[in-house]
Write a protein that holds these residues in place. Structure first.
Motif, short mmCIF file in Angstrom:
data_model
loop_
_atom_site.label_atom_id
_atom_site.label_comp_id
_atom_site.label_asym_id
_atom_site.label_seq_id
_atom_site.Cartn_x
_atom_site.Cartn_y
_atom_site.Cartn_z
N ASN A 50 54.63 75.87 53.03
CA ASN A 50 54.70 76.42 54.38
C ASN A 50 54.85 75.34 55.44
OD1 ASN A 50 52.11 75.48 53.96
ND2 ASN A 50 51.14 77.06 55.19
N ALA A 186 48.22 83.20 51.47
CA ALA A 186 46.90 82.68 51.85
C ALA A 186 46.90 82.40 53.35
CB ALA A 186 46.62 81.39 51.08
N ALA A 187 45.74 82.59 53.97
CA ALA A 187 45.64 82.35 55.42
C ALA A 187 44.53 81.34 55.71
CB ALA A 187 45.38 83.66 56.15
N GLY A 190 46.35 81.16 59.88
CA GLY A 190 47.03 82.44 60.07
C GLY A 190 48.49 82.32 60.51
N TYR A 268 44.28 77.24 48.47
CA TYR A 268 45.06 78.31 49.10
C TYR A 268 45.66 79.28 48.07
CZ TYR A 268 44.74 75.47 53.32
OH TYR A 268 44.26 74.75 54.40
N GLY A 297 52.52 75.66 48.39
CA GLY A 297 52.49 74.22 48.11
C GLY A 297 51.07 73.66 48.16
N GLY A 298 50.92 72.50 48.82
CA GLY A 298 49.58 71.91 48.95
C GLY A 298 49.08 71.27 47.66
C1 LIG Z 1 49.09 74.78 51.00
C2 LIG Z 1 48.74 75.69 52.12
N1 LIG Z 1 48.89 77.00 51.96
C3 LIG Z 1 48.56 77.87 52.93
C4 LIG Z 1 48.05 77.44 54.13
C5 LIG Z 1 47.68 78.43 55.15
O1 LIG Z 1 48.57 78.40 56.22
P1 LIG Z 1 48.15 78.82 57.65
O2 LIG Z 1 47.28 77.73 58.21
O3 LIG Z 1 49.44 78.95 58.37
O4 LIG Z 1 47.40 80.09 57.56
C6 LIG Z 1 47.88 76.07 54.35
C7 LIG Z 1 47.29 75.56 55.58
O5 LIG Z 1 47.69 75.23 56.52
C8 LIG Z 1 48.25 75.17 53.32
O6 LIG Z 1 48.11 73.84 53.46
#
Ligand SMILES: Cc1ncc(COP(=O)(O)O)c(C=O)c1O
Length: 310
Positions: A50, A186-187, A190, A268, A297-298
């Motif tokens: 993301n 996953a949030a 958000g 996440y 990812g992540g």
């Molecule tokens: C790997 C990963 N997935 C999902 C999210 C969740 O995204 P968001 O912060 O836009 O809710 C994040 C965090 O930023 C993230 O690093």
């Protein structure tokens, strides 16, 4: 090398389309849905998931406004800081990371060491100062120290984060040949959920899974960003809170990885898929429906414990 606006646009336009992977046997117990994973973890080796989508229009805006410097905020393990540092290096922006907590010196996390290697300047501030980071005096001090900068909030979530994520929804519909019945993500802040909501057709139900304990406030954030409440937030799949895990979650991830060959992480996407699996068992999804889960990812934050047997 610094890239001008047009070069930056071309760079993003030439980016890969992430695969939409069918998961033929997603669950140990049969459930009557068709599950796909949108593999945004494969978008870029360093700016993955993301982050690529949330940064795209922010970086274009920064370049359009003539900023050379990007400044943002995060904790010692922030995927956003990691991705921003890499994107800055790749695209010729100076990057500044304002990091919550004490300077860890030699014991810096791999995330922060990577960010430094990419050329990001790190400034550590106390948790109290971090909470006051929108105060005028703090902002003046930042400007005095770093000069003009384009500011991205923690996690990169702002209005410019949404269109990049929404483009991913259009990709999914093209890949499927139809709108999915459900989109799951996953949030954390958000923003990604908001981007899915912004891009989804009325035929698609968008489901967010809070990875934070007490994450119900995210509903208001997403409504505020999108101007709609046409989504559902599930607040109970946090496993004790942000970055917390349980043996049950880790066992689920190991099982999913073994069956599918797709690597997950526990902060996440692992939590979201656990939630999706649980909802499927409870019959939340209409039989025969097409469910697309976003792999955000992540993987730089993947727990090494996942590689050893439980
Ligand atoms: C790997 C990963 N997935 C999902 C999210 C969740 O995204 P968001 O912060 O836009 O809710 C994040 C965090 O930023 C993230 O690093």
């Amino acid at each position: 090398m610094a890239q001008n606006y047009q070069m930056l646009e071309e760079f993003f336009a030439s980016g890969p389309v992430s695969p939409l992977q069918f998961i033929p046997d997603p669950f140990p117990e049969p459930v009557p849905i068709r599950l796909f994973l949108k593999r945004d973890d494969l978008l870029h080796p360093l700016v993955s998931g993301n982050k690529w989508r949330k940064l795209k229009y922010n970086l274009l805006e920064a370049r359009k406004l003539g900023f050379e410097t990007l400044l943002s905020y995060g904790g010692a393990y922030s995927n956003h800081i990691h991705a921003l540092a890499a994107a800055g290096r790749l695209l010729g922006f100076r990057t500044i990371g304002i990091i919550r907590g004490e300077d860890p010196g030699d014991r810096a996390s791999t995330t922060l060491r990577f960010a430094r290697e990419q050329g990001m300047e790190l400034q550590f501030i106390s948790r109290e100062a971090y909470r006051g980071k929108s105060d005028a005096a703090f902002r003046e001090a930042l400007s005095a120290r770093y000069g003009p900068f384009y500011e991205l909030p923690e996690g990169g979530t702002n209005a410019f984060a949404l269109p990049g994520v929404a483009e991913g929804v259009a990709e999914i519909s093209r890949q499927l040949g139809a709108s999915p019945d459900y989109l799951c993500v996953a949030a954390g802040t958000g923003g990604t959920l908001a981007g899915l909501v912004a891009g989804a057709s009325p035929a698609t139900q968008v489901l967010g899974f809070s990875v934070l304990k007490g994450g119900t406030f995210l509903s208001a954030e997403v409504s505020c960003l999108t101007g709609t409440d046409q989504f559902r937030l599930f607040p109970d799949y946090h496993f004790g809170g942000y970055a917390r895990t349980t043996p049950e979650l880790l066992a689920f991830i190991r099982g999913f990885e073994a069956r599918t060959g797709v690597r997950l992480e526990q902060v996440y996407t692992g939590k979201m898929l656990y939630g999706l699996y649980d909802l499927a068992k409870k019959g939340i999804f209409a039989p025969g429906s097409t469910v697309v889960a976003l792999h955000t990812g992540g993987l730089q934050g993947r727990d090494p414990a996942l590689d050893s047997p439980s």
